[in-house]
Design an enzyme around this catalytic site. Structure first.
Site, PDB file in Angstrom:
ATOM      1  CB  ILE A  12      -1.013  -0.151   1.239  1.00 26.13           C
ATOM      2  CG1 ILE A  12      -1.888  -1.411   0.979  1.00 26.13           C
ATOM      3  CG2 ILE A  12      -1.705   1.269   1.197  1.00 26.13           C
ATOM      4  CD1 ILE A  12      -2.944  -1.368   2.272  1.00 26.13           C
ATOM      5  CE1 TYR A 151      -0.646  -5.906  11.414  1.00 26.71           C
ATOM      6  CE2 TYR A 151      -2.795  -6.683  10.643  1.00 26.71           C
ATOM      7  CZ  TYR A 151      -1.722  -5.848  10.665  1.00 26.71           C
ATOM      8  OH  TYR A 151      -1.961  -5.005   9.616  1.00 26.71           O
ATOM      9  CE  LYS A 155      -1.035  -2.141  12.073  1.00 27.68           C
ATOM     10  NZ  LYS A 155      -0.351  -0.857  11.953  1.00 27.68           N
TER      11      LYS A 155
END
Length: 327
Positions: A12, A151, A155
């Site tokens: 990205i 993960y 986050k």
């Protein structure tokens, strides 16, 4: 505009760099290349408006200076992919939390208030049993220490860090929960399903589907994703908010595999594999992952341009060309 992208050689991040360079902005990318690739940014490196630092965000000595230079920051640096998370959970915890805190601290200390995007993930919704997820929905994560969820936990911690800094110091931060993003330059090494399926299909190899393939996902083309991120960063009404970013069209993984075989005119068959065989441990996958995009639409007027079929056709053609060149 001066644009700093951490993790900017990643999937990205490199598309964000491409978008801003095309708009005439100056772009500074930092990436340690653990999951990013020089190939993603090679076409930019001769551009005088582009700079690249190969460095780890945890230790980069140029961070404070780069942040003081930036009008806009996209913090995309993270350890991503289920396989990568299971292989190295320590790196996940360090990079995803300590790295984010270091970036936020530098922004506060920099004497300048840039526009900031902090990348979070749809993984934070966990096992919420709703068919689609809105930003106000509850987070449902397992209580046991299952590394598969490291993960998501990091986050979620990043989100709290971002909002703490934004509210205490008045920083212009938007937290974006990214749903499944696909498109050119994405690789399947770390469990990304679409590039894995496409590469298998163009080679007439069996497409490996985990579980029974009934789990559903919503796929957004990265060329749409970067438009949404650009608009959110420059939207004052979005500062201090968490916003879903993705495409709300849903498909099962089994149907996705069949669709890719069909559009690639492939002789591939579907091969089903247990999660234990795939990842070395048992874990329960999320049944649905579809975003509610009302907030994104209200803030930015965003609508995806790329239909899934068009994205797949583009990726299949690119994979064919790459395969022929390698032959």
């Amino acid at each position: 505009m001066h644009v700093l992208i951490t993790g900017g050689a990643g999937f990205i991040g490199s598309h964000l760099a491409e978008r801003h360079l095309a708009a005439g902005d100056q772009v500074y990318v930092v990436d340690n290349l653990s999951t990013g690739s020089l190939a993603n940014i090679d076409s930019f490196r001769g551009n005088p408006a582009f700079r690249f630092a190969e460095a780890d965000i945890l230790h980069w000595s140029g961070l404070d200076k780069a942040i003081a230079w930036a009008d806009r920051i996209y913090h995309m640096a993270a350890v991503v992919g289920v396989k990568k998370v299971l292989e190295d959970p320590v790196a996940v915890l360090a990079t995803n939390m300590t790295g984010t805190e270091r970036v936020l601290r530098a922004i506060h200390s920099g004497g300048w208030n840039p526009q900031v995007i902090i990348a979070s993930t749809s993984e934070v919704y966990g096992f919420n049993e709703k068919d689609s997820f809105a930003e106000t929905d509850h987070i449902v994560l397992p209580s046991a220490g299952r590394l598969r969820w490291a993960y998501a936990v990091t986050k979620l911690a990043d989100e709290f860090l971002a909002f703490s800094y934004a509210r205490k110091y008045g920083l212009n931060i938007v937290v974006v929960r990214l749903f499944n993003t696909v498109g050119p330059n994405q690789v399947g090494h770390y469990g990304m399903v679409v590039p894995s399926f496409v590469n298998q299909a163009v080679r007439n190899q069996a497409l490996t589907v985990y579980g029974e393939g009934n789990q559903t996902r919503s796929f957004c083309d990265v060329r749409d994703t970067v438009v949404a991120l650009d608009r959110l960063a420059g939207c004052p009404e979005a500062w201090g908010e968490v916003v879903n970013v993705g495409n709300d069209q849903e498909i099962s993984i089994r149907d996705l595999a069949k669709l890719i075989v069909q559009r690639a005119h492939s002789a591939s068959r579907l091969e089903f594999m247990s999660y234990k065989d795939a990842y070395g441990e048992e874990f329960e996958d999320v049944t649905h992952r579809r975003p509610v995009l009302n907030k994104l639409r209200a803030l930015t007027g965003f609508e995806p341009v790329w239909a899934l079929n068009d994205t797949l056709d583009d990726l299949i053609e690119k994979a064919r060309v790459k395969t022929l060149r390698a032959a």
